[in-house]
Write a protein that holds these residues in place. Structure first.
Motif, PDB file in Angstrom:
ATOM      1  N   LEU A   1       1.135  -1.150  -0.014  1.00 20.66           N
ATOM      2  CA  LEU A   1       0.295  -0.111   0.193  1.00 20.66           C
ATOM      3  C   LEU A   1       1.255   1.167  -0.014  1.00 20.66           C
ATOM      4  O   LEU A   1       0.192   2.289  -0.734  1.00 20.66           O
ATOM      5  CB  LEU A   1      -0.877  -0.118   1.001  1.00 20.66           C
ATOM      6  N   VAL A   2       1.788   1.397   0.036  1.00 20.92           N
ATOM      7  CA  VAL A   2       2.565   2.439   0.720  1.00 20.92           C
ATOM      8  C   VAL A   2       3.228   2.922  -0.745  1.00 20.92           C
ATOM      9  O   VAL A   2       3.600   3.709  -1.304  1.00 20.92           O
ATOM     10  CB  VAL A   2       4.075   1.984   1.785  1.00 20.92           C
TER      11      VAL A   2
ATOM     12  N   ALA B   1       7.158  15.366  -6.777  1.00 21.45           N
ATOM     13  CA  ALA B   1       7.710  13.830  -6.530  1.00 21.45           C
ATOM     14  C   ALA B   1       6.831  12.929  -5.482  1.00 21.45           C
ATOM     15  O   ALA B   1       6.909  13.507  -4.748  1.00 21.45           O
ATOM     16  CB  ALA B   1       9.411  13.752  -5.743  1.00 21.45           C
ATOM     17  N   GLY B   2       6.289  11.955  -5.916  1.00 21.71           N
ATOM     18  CA  GLY B   2       5.374  11.165  -4.730  1.00 21.71           C
ATOM     19  C   GLY B   2       6.158  10.543  -3.486  1.00 21.71           C
ATOM     20  O   GLY B   2       7.170  10.053  -3.428  1.00 21.71           O
ATOM     21  N   GLY B   3       5.632  10.797  -2.199  1.00 19.20           N
ATOM     22  CA  GLY B   3       6.003   9.431  -0.882  1.00 19.20           C
ATOM     23  C   GLY B   3       4.973   9.278  -0.481  1.00 19.20           C
ATOM     24  O   GLY B   3       3.925   9.340  -1.214  1.00 19.20           O
TER      25      GLY B   3
ATOM     26  N   ILE C   1      -3.789   2.783   6.932  1.00 22.33           N
ATOM     27  CA  ILE C   1      -3.846   3.892   5.878  1.00 22.33           C
ATOM     28  C   ILE C   1      -3.388   4.183   5.390  1.00 22.33           C
ATOM     29  O   ILE C   1      -1.868   4.760   6.243  1.00 22.33           O
ATOM     30  CB  ILE C   1      -5.469   4.441   6.923  1.00 22.33           C
ATOM     31  N   VAL C   2      -2.980   4.624   4.117  1.00 24.58           N
ATOM     32  CA  VAL C   2      -1.985   5.003   2.929  1.00 24.58           C
ATOM     33  C   VAL C   2      -2.080   6.535   2.617  1.00 24.58           C
ATOM     34  O   VAL C   2      -3.453   6.570   1.611  1.00 24.58           O
ATOM     35  CB  VAL C   2      -1.200   4.143   2.238  1.00 24.58           C
TER      36      VAL C   2
ATOM     37  N   ARG D   1       2.753   6.222  -5.508  1.00 24.32           N
ATOM     38  CA  ARG D   1       2.645   6.143  -6.991  1.00 24.32           C
ATOM     39  C   ARG D   1       1.060   7.432  -7.522  1.00 24.32           C
ATOM     40  O   ARG D   1       0.944   7.373  -8.429  1.00 24.32           O
ATOM     41  CB  ARG D   1       2.780   5.098  -7.844  1.00 24.32           C
ATOM     42  N   GLY D   2       1.077   7.844  -6.253  1.00 25.63           N
ATOM     43  CA  GLY D   2       0.141   9.030  -6.416  1.00 25.63           C
ATOM     44  C   GLY D   2      -1.751   7.799  -5.801  1.00 25.63           C
ATOM     45  O   GLY D   2      -2.566   8.842  -6.715  1.00 25.63           O
ATOM     46  N   VAL D   3      -1.375   7.051  -5.243  1.00 25.12           N
ATOM     47  CA  VAL D   3      -3.097   6.534  -5.275  1.00 25.12           C
ATOM     48  C   VAL D   3      -3.314   5.801  -3.690  1.00 25.12           C
ATOM     49  O   VAL D   3      -2.681   5.317  -3.630  1.00 25.12           O
ATOM     50  CB  VAL D   3      -2.788   4.924  -5.594  1.00 25.12           C
TER      51      VAL D   3
END
Length: 423
Positions: free
Chosen positions: A93-94, A123-125, A113-114, A99-101
């Protein structure tokens, strides 16, 4: 009846409580889980703006503060691989959040919960919040205990109310049974409680009306019988005056018969005016001996051999003296009325543990097998048909009965008499 009412109320109340409390208990658990997840999600989302605006040191302080103030474990995964907050591995899930979901799911030990975030460069985190099972069900056990206590309390209250209602119904039903029993034993003053609940009150009022009507009918019958018996006294008085003009021997014999009729009339008046009291007792041996002596004169005149065997007295029987005299007279009178002159007869009185047994036997033609000998008012010999019925009813009032035996030749009538206190 009371137990059945309680069982019915218990079953019904239990089903209602189950239908109400089980869904409520499940709802409580769902609400607790949703509350914990919503709180953790809000805390995780609060970090999203800081990732794009705050420097690394301020961001670390913010993540630490959120992690310390929320029951969930909060972890920030930066695009460069840095992990801030509670230590945690990069779960699927992380990786999906990087990747933005944003997503959430059940994991061993709790719920993950992510929330997807982006830094100043785009950049995505991801921000991960882990809510343990204990937090997801916090307060549920206590709520379930309160619901269980509420259910038990409602059930207890329902049983108490049902028990009070059942007691009242049982008491009213028992009262109706007791009043019916008292009426059956001749206590016509017995009355049921007309204030009994619901339909039992209707039955009680109907029973009281029936008792009143029976009392009125019996009173009319007693007065009618007493009046008729009293009217017989006038011709008896005239007959007694005529007897005095006869020769002494005939006057004594016929006078004794007139006296017997006079006693029977007096007994009829007294019995008609009696009110269901317990039957008096008499010495059966003395009464039978007296009446047999009376009929012995007629037996001698008609060439009948009379055998007498009486148990020594006193022999108590649960009948008034006049009633037992009527029994003996009815049985012996039948012999003289329905058998030819010269027919022998025997009278026997035996003591029994429960009273006495009177047997009157003759060697006459007997009674045909199809003759209605014990039907009141019916006779196959041209009589009123009341003799044996009088004897039977008197015997039954004492707690005994009457039996006919026709051994081919003759007739044997066996009357059992109950002892005082056993009828």
């Amino acid at each position: 009846m009371r137990r059945r009412v309680l069982v019915l109320v218990t079953a019904t109340t239990t089903l209602v409580l189950i239908a109400f409390l089980v869904p409520l208990a499940l709802l409580v658990r769902t609400v607790a889980t949703d509350r914990a997840v919503a709180t953790a999600t809000a805390q995780a989302q609060s970090l999203s703006p800081l990732v794009a605006t705050a420097d690394r040191e301020a961001l670390a302080l913010a993540v630490g503060q959120v992690d310390a103030t929320t029951p969930a474990d909060v972890t920030l995964f930066l695009p460069d691989g840095t992990v801030l907050g509670a230590p945690a591995a990069r779960t699927p899930l992380v990786q999906l959040g990087s990747r933005g979901v944003s997503a959430s799911g059940e994991v061993p030990g709790g719920r993950e919960i992510v929330v997807a975030v982006r830094d100043a460069t785009g950049a995505g985190g991801a921000v991960r919040a882990f809510v343990p099972d204990a937090e997801l069900t916090r307060g549920v056990d206590r709520s379930w205990l309160l619901l269980a206590g509420l259910g038990i309390t409602l059930l207890a209250v329902g049983l108490v109310l049902a028990d009070r209602l059942a007691r009242r119904l049982v008491r009213a039903t028992t009262d109706l049974a007791l009043v019916s029993d008292r009426l059956a034993r001749g206590d016509l003053d017995a009355r049921a409680d007309a204030a009994a609940p619901a339909e039992l009150g209707v039955v009680a009022r109907a029973l009281n009306g029936l008792a009143g009507r029976i009392a009125d009918l019996l009173r009319e019958e007693r007065e009618t019988v007493a009046d008729l018996a009293h009217r017989v006294r006038t011709p008896l008085t005239s007959l007694r005056l005529e007897v005095e003009s006869l020769p002494p021997a005939d006057a004594a014999r016929i006078g004794a018969g007139v006296d017997a009729v006079q006693r029977a009339v007096t007994a009829a008046i007294e019995q008609a005016r009696r009110r269901g009291a317990d039957p008096a007792a008499c010495d059966a041996s003395a009464v039978v001996a007296e009446r047999v002596a009376f009929w012995a004169v007629l037996a001698e005149d008609t060439d009948r051999e009379l055998a007498v065997e009486l148990a020594p007295g006193p022999l108590p029987a649960a009948l008034p003296r006049s009633d037992l005299e009527a029994v003996v007279d009815a049985l012996l009178g039948n012999v003289f009325a329905h058998t030819p002159d010269g027919t022998s007869l025997a009278v026997r009185l035996d003591a029994e543990p429960a009273g006495a047994t009177l047997t009157v036997a003759d060697t006459g033609p007997g009674i045909p097998a199809d003759a209605p000998a014990l039907d009141r008012g019916v006779s196959g010999a041209g009589s009123t048909g009341l003799g044996l019925d009088i004897a039977r009813r008197a015997a039954e009032r004492s707690g005994g009965g009457l039996r006919l035996d026709s051994p081919g030749r003759g007739l044997r009538v066996v009357v059992t008499l109950g002892a005082p206190g056993r009828s």
